[in-house]
Design a protein around this motif. Structure first.
Motif, PDB file in Angstrom:
ATOM      1  N   GLY A   1       0.789  -1.225   0.000  1.00  0.00           N
ATOM      2  CA  GLY A   1       0.000   0.000   0.000  1.00  0.00           C
ATOM      3  C   GLY A   1       0.820   1.273   0.000  1.00  0.00           C
ATOM      4  N   ASN A   2       2.093   1.180   0.458  1.00  0.00           N
ATOM      5  CA  ASN A   2       2.994   2.331   0.427  1.00  0.00           C
ATOM      6  C   ASN A   2       3.785   2.400  -0.874  1.00  0.00           C
ATOM      7  N   GLY A   3       3.500   1.468  -1.784  1.00  0.00           N
ATOM      8  CA  GLY A   3       4.204   1.465  -3.051  1.00  0.00           C
ATOM      9  C   GLY A   3       5.563   0.816  -3.009  1.00  0.00           C
ATOM     10  N   HIS A   4       5.874   0.092  -1.937  1.00  0.00           N
ATOM     11  CA  HIS A   4       7.176  -0.550  -1.821  1.00  0.00           C
ATOM     12  C   HIS A   4       7.118  -1.998  -2.315  1.00  0.00           C
ATOM     13  N   MET A   5       8.107  -2.381  -3.063  1.00  0.00           N
ATOM     14  CA  MET A   5       8.190  -3.744  -3.580  1.00  0.00           C
ATOM     15  C   MET A   5       8.368  -4.733  -2.441  1.00  0.00           C
ATOM     16  N   ALA A   6       7.585  -5.821  -2.471  1.00  0.00           N
ATOM     17  CA  ALA A   6       7.737  -6.898  -1.484  1.00  0.00           C
ATOM     18  C   ALA A   6       8.840  -7.841  -1.951  1.00  0.00           C
ATOM     19  N   ALA A   7       9.629  -8.370  -1.016  1.00  0.00           N
ATOM     20  CA  ALA A   7      10.732  -9.261  -1.379  1.00  0.00           C
ATOM     21  C   ALA A   7      10.986 -10.266  -0.272  1.00  0.00           C
ATOM     22  N   ASP A   8      11.398 -11.475  -0.681  1.00  0.00           N
ATOM     23  CA  ASP A   8      11.746 -12.545   0.254  1.00  0.00           C
ATOM     24  C   ASP A   8      10.612 -12.802   1.249  1.00  0.00           C
ATOM     25  N   VAL A   9       9.403 -12.951   0.710  1.00  0.00           N
ATOM     26  CA  VAL A   9       8.243 -13.105   1.582  1.00  0.00           C
ATOM     27  C   VAL A   9       7.125 -13.831   0.826  1.00  0.00           C
ATOM     28  N   TRP A  10       6.314 -14.575   1.597  1.00  0.00           N
ATOM     29  CA  TRP A  10       5.099 -15.174   1.038  1.00  0.00           C
ATOM     30  C   TRP A  10       3.989 -14.134   1.048  1.00  0.00           C
ATOM     31  N   TYR A  11       3.168 -14.152   0.000  1.00  0.00           N
ATOM     32  CA  TYR A  11       2.065 -13.205  -0.085  1.00  0.00           C
ATOM     33  C   TYR A  11       0.826 -13.927  -0.590  1.00  0.00           C
ATOM     34  N   GLN A  12      -0.282 -13.745   0.126  1.00  0.00           N
ATOM     35  CA  GLN A  12      -1.545 -14.372  -0.276  1.00  0.00           C
ATOM     36  C   GLN A  12      -2.377 -13.381  -1.067  1.00  0.00           C
ATOM     37  N   TYR A  13      -2.801 -13.809  -2.249  1.00  0.00           N
ATOM     38  CA  TYR A  13      -3.568 -12.938  -3.137  1.00  0.00           C
ATOM     39  C   TYR A  13      -4.696 -13.744  -3.755  1.00  0.00           C
ATOM     40  N   LYS A  14      -5.932 -13.302  -3.501  1.00  0.00           N
ATOM     41  CA  LYS A  14      -7.137 -13.951  -4.029  1.00  0.00           C
ATOM     42  C   LYS A  14      -7.122 -15.456  -3.756  1.00  0.00           C
ATOM     43  N   GLY A  15      -6.779 -15.812  -2.523  1.00  0.00           N
ATOM     44  CA  GLY A  15      -6.855 -17.193  -2.082  1.00  0.00           C
ATOM     45  C   GLY A  15      -5.651 -18.049  -2.404  1.00  0.00           C
TER      46      GLY A  15
ATOM     47  N   GLY B   1      12.614  -9.618  -5.384  1.00  0.00           N
ATOM     48  CA  GLY B   1      11.248  -9.115  -5.478  1.00  0.00           C
ATOM     49  C   GLY B   1      10.399  -9.758  -6.544  1.00  0.00           C
ATOM     50  N   SER B   2      11.000 -10.478  -7.482  1.00  0.00           N
ATOM     51  CA  SER B   2      10.224 -11.058  -8.574  1.00  0.00           C
ATOM     52  C   SER B   2       9.428 -12.276  -8.100  1.00  0.00           C
TER      53      SER B   2
END
Length: 294
Positions: free
Chosen positions: A227-241, A250-251
């Motif tokens: 939400g702050n416009g920062h690229m997420a990296a080295d992390v799991w992210y849940q999106y639409k289930g 970051g890729s």
């Protein structure tokens, strides 16, 4: 251009006698961060004299932190015995180097805040030059310096106005526009990858806005921006289930991935598999997986 911004007080300091919710230190901390944000839209390099609101620092030292800058501004609100006093004032360096921008900023505060008394500039001398330590420190390193008093927190109307965060944003924007006009600064749209505010952002060249709370494909790789416009990296992210793994660069990761000592399969769309996956050797014996064969 390089500008040094100083939040005039730290911690909880200078509580208003007419409204106990107001602390000068709270107001100037918010204001100088807003000024920083708007100045950066003009590609101004901004130096802050404090790391956090809680951290104290000597007066002269704060002014001297502006070494190499084109301008030093210390944000404040003023105090007086009479509640009717409300004029904005810039206390400018006695050498006159900040008089022009000081008056322009004080008049900007008068206009935006709607004070009844007219803005002005003043000069105060002490036994060692400028009376105020921050201005003396700025002068010592060759920076035009001023203290910008945003009316008086002993005036009920001015205090109520400064307590409103949307008013502070309006004030900061107008003051930055005043600075930009005085120094003939132009906005330029940022484009592509920019390291900013402690993270990596991607600016869309056609709009000058960064990607936020969304995916963006750069080249053949997908990236997620918070939400702050920062690229997420080295992390799991849940999106639409579905779960996605954003690798160290970051890729979006795909295929077999070792994460924290465990193996995971991510399909061609980056989704983590939760059902059994069949790995099939190709004619050379290399393992292939559904949708990933080259």
């Amino acid at each position: 251009m390089r500008i040094c911004l100083d939040a005039g007080h730290y911690g909880k300091y200078n509580r208003s006698p007419v409204d106990g919710r107001y602390y000068e230190s709270d107001m100037v901390w918010k204001l100088h961060l807003l000024q920083k944000r708007f100045l950066e839209e003009y590609n101004v390099e901004v130096v802050l004299t404090r790391v956090t609101q809680e951290k104290d620092r000597g007066l002269y030292e704060r002014g001297a932190a502006s070494a190499g800058c084109d301008l030093f501004i210390s944000d404040h609100s003023n105090a007086a015995e009479q509640k009717t006093v409300d004029y904005p004032v810039s206390y400018c360096a006695i050498n006159g180097s900040a008089d022009g921008i000081g008056l322009a900023l004080a008049e900007c505060a008068e206009r935006v805040m709607g004070t009844r008394q007219k803005a002005r500039i003043e000069h105060r001398s002490g036994s060692h030059g400028d009376y105020y330590g921050v201005v003396r420190g700025a002068t010592a390193v060759g920076t035009p310096g001023l203290i910008l008093e945003h009316s008086f927190h002993t005036n009920p109307a001015a205090t109520a106005w400064l307590l409103n965060d949307s008013n502070l944003e309006q004030l900061a924007k107008a003051e930055v526009e005043t600075i930009a006009g005085f120094y003939d600064l132009k906005k330029s749209k940022r484009s592509g990858w920019v390291h900013e505010n402690g993270g990596e952002r991607f600016y869309l060249g056609d709009s000058g806005q960064y990607v936020a709370n969304d995916w963006y494909k750069d080249g053949d790789k997908w990236y997620w921006f918070d939400g702050n416009g920062h690229m997420a990296a080295d992390v799991w992210y849940q999106y639409k289930g579905s779960w996605y793994y954003l690798s160290q660069d970051g890729s979006m990761a795909k295929g077999l991935q070792a994460v924290d000592g465990k193996w995971y399969y991510l399909d061609q769309d980056g989704r983590m598999a939760t059902d059994p996956v069949l790995l099939v050797p190709d004619k050379d014996g290399a393992l292939q997986w559904p949708g990933m064969a080259g």
